[in-house]
Design an enzyme around this catalytic site. Structure first.
Site, PDB file in Angstrom:
ATOM      1  N   HIS A 176       0.881  -1.178   0.000  1.00 52.77           N
ATOM      2  CA  HIS A 176       0.000   0.000   0.000  1.00 52.77           C
ATOM      3  C   HIS A 176       0.915   1.222   0.000  1.00 52.77           C
ATOM      4  O   HIS A 176       1.960   1.207   0.676  1.00 52.77           O
ATOM      5  CB  HIS A 176      -0.827   0.083   1.292  1.00 52.77           C
ATOM      6  CG  HIS A 176      -2.129  -0.643   1.283  1.00 52.77           C
ATOM      7  ND1 HIS A 176      -2.632  -1.213   2.432  1.00 52.77           N
ATOM      8  CD2 HIS A 176      -3.055  -0.850   0.321  1.00 52.77           C
ATOM      9  CE1 HIS A 176      -3.808  -1.763   2.165  1.00 52.77           C
ATOM     10  NE2 HIS A 176      -4.092  -1.560   0.883  1.00 52.77           N
ATOM     11  N   CYS A 272      -2.646   3.234   9.030  1.00 53.14           N
ATOM     12  CA  CYS A 272      -3.809   2.428   8.590  1.00 53.14           C
ATOM     13  C   CYS A 272      -4.816   2.181   9.689  1.00 53.14           C
ATOM     14  O   CYS A 272      -5.886   1.654   9.410  1.00 53.14           O
ATOM     15  CB  CYS A 272      -3.423   1.110   7.971  1.00 53.14           C
ATOM     16  SG  CYS A 272      -1.804   0.541   8.084  1.00 53.14           S
TER      17      CYS A 272
END
Ligand code: ARG
Length: 281
Positions: A176, A272
Site C-alpha cells: 500500500h 492504517c
C-alpha cells in the site's frame, strides 16, 4: 485544510487468519499470532493520543467476522464533494476476507451524514491505504501496483475534482502507498525510496519541495513509512525509527512515538489504524 476528524475501528476480533501481505508470516512461513490484550492496549493508547492532540475521534465497532477491520484507512476514501459536503468513495477490496468490511463503513458513513459515492470502474481500490491526501495543496498521491489499479485514478480525479498523481509501487513489502509514503504539509513528504519505480520516484520529486527519505531498515523493522501527520505539526509513529525521527525533528515536526507492534504483525501501523475525514458541522 487538514480535517479534524478521525475514525478508528475498535478491534473486536482482530487476528491473523491468512497472509494478505508478506508481513503476516514469520521467517519460517507460519502465520504470526496476535496477543489480543496487548493489541487492545496499543489501540486505546493511540486513541487517547489523538484526543490529546485535539482531534475528534469517532469509533466504529469492528465485527469479528472481519479480522482486518481495525485497519480502517482502507474501506473508504474521504473527500469534500462539489457542494463542499463531506463524502466518501467506497473501496473495492482485493481480498475476499476484507470485502465485507466495506458495507459496514458505508452504513457508518450514511448514518453519520456523509455522502457515499461508488466508482463505476470495477478495478481494485483500497481507499486511503493507496490514495493519500496532501491537504495543503488538496492533491492526492495515488499508489498502485498491488491492491489498487492505476485505472481507477482518472475516475477518482474527476469525481473529487482534484489532481491525482499516480505513483507505481514495485516491492510487495510496500503493498500500500501508506506503508512507504506520508505527507507532512507545506510541500513536504516522507518516502521509502526502494518502494517506488523510477517513474513513481520522479513523480514524487516533482510534486513536493522537500522529500525526507525513510531508511529501508526502519520502514521494514518499525513500519516507519506508516507514520501519520494529522496537521502539518505532529507526527505519530511506531517507536524505534531513530534516524527518521531525527529527520522529522530537524524539519521542525513534533514526534510522538507509540507502540503498534501487534498491528505490524498484520502489515499495518499508525496510518492504517484510522481514517482522517471531514464530517458535517
Ligand atoms: N492485513 C491487512 C491487509 O493486508 C493490513 C492492512 C493495513 N492497511 C494499510 N493501509 N496499510 O490488508
Amino acid at each position: 485544510m487538514f480535517p479534524r476528524h478521525l475514525l478508528m475501528a475498535y478491534p473486536n476480533g482482530y487476528r491473523i487468519e491468512s497472509a494478505l501481505n508478506p508481513h503476516m508470516r514469520d521467517a519460517e512461513g507460519r502465520l504470526k499470532v496476535v496477543d489480543f490484550a496487548k493489541a487492545l492496549k496499543e489501540w486505546e493508547a493511540l486513541r487517547a493520543l489523538y484526543t490529546s492532540l485535539g482531534l475528534n475521534v469517532h469509533v466504529i465497532e469492528a465485527k469479528p467476522e472481519w479480522p482486518d477491520m481495525v485497519f480502517c484507512a482502507n474501506q473508504t476514501f474521504p473527500f469534500l464533494d462539489s457542494a463542499e459536503k463531506p463524502a466518501v468513495v467506497l473501496s473495492h477490496m482485493r481480498s475476499d476476507t476484507r470485502k465485507g468490511e466495506v458495507p459496514l463503513f458505508e452504513k457508518w458513513a450514511r448514518e453519520s451524514g456523509l455522502r457515499v459515492h461508488e466508482l463505476k470502474s470495477s478495478e481494485g481500490f483500497e481507499g486511503s491505504g493507496d490514495a493519500i491526501w496532501d491537504f495543503d495543496s488538496m492533491r492526492v498521491i495515488g499508489g498502485y501496483g498491488f491492491r489498487t489499479d492505476q485505472g481507477v485514478y482518472a475516475e477518482l480525479a474527476s469525481l473529487i475534482k482534484c489532481e491525482v498523481i499516480p505513483v507505481e509501487l514495485h516491492d510487495e513489502r510496500f503493498y500500500h502507498l501508506d506503508t512507504c509514503f506520508l505527507t507532512l504539509g507545506k510541500s513536504r513528504a516522507a518516502y521509502v525510496q526502494e518502494a517506488f519505480t523510477p517513474d513513481g520516484l520522479s513523480a514524487l520529486k516533482n510534486a513536493f519541495q522537500t522529500l525526507i527519505r525513510i531508511p529501508l531498515n526502519e520502514a521494514i523493522d518499525h513500519f516507519a513509512g506508516n507514520a501519520f501527520c494529522p496537521d502539518g505539526e505532529n507526527v505519530v509513529l511506531q517507536k524505534g525509527a531513530s534516524q527518521f525521527v531525527a529527520s522529522l525533528r530537524e524539519a521542525g515536526l513534533c514526534v510522538h512515538e507509540v507502540e503498534t507492534r501487534e498491528y505490524i504483525k498484520a502489515g499495518g501501523s499508525v496510518f492504517c489504524m484510522k481514517q482522517q475525514l471531514w464530517m458535517r458541522a
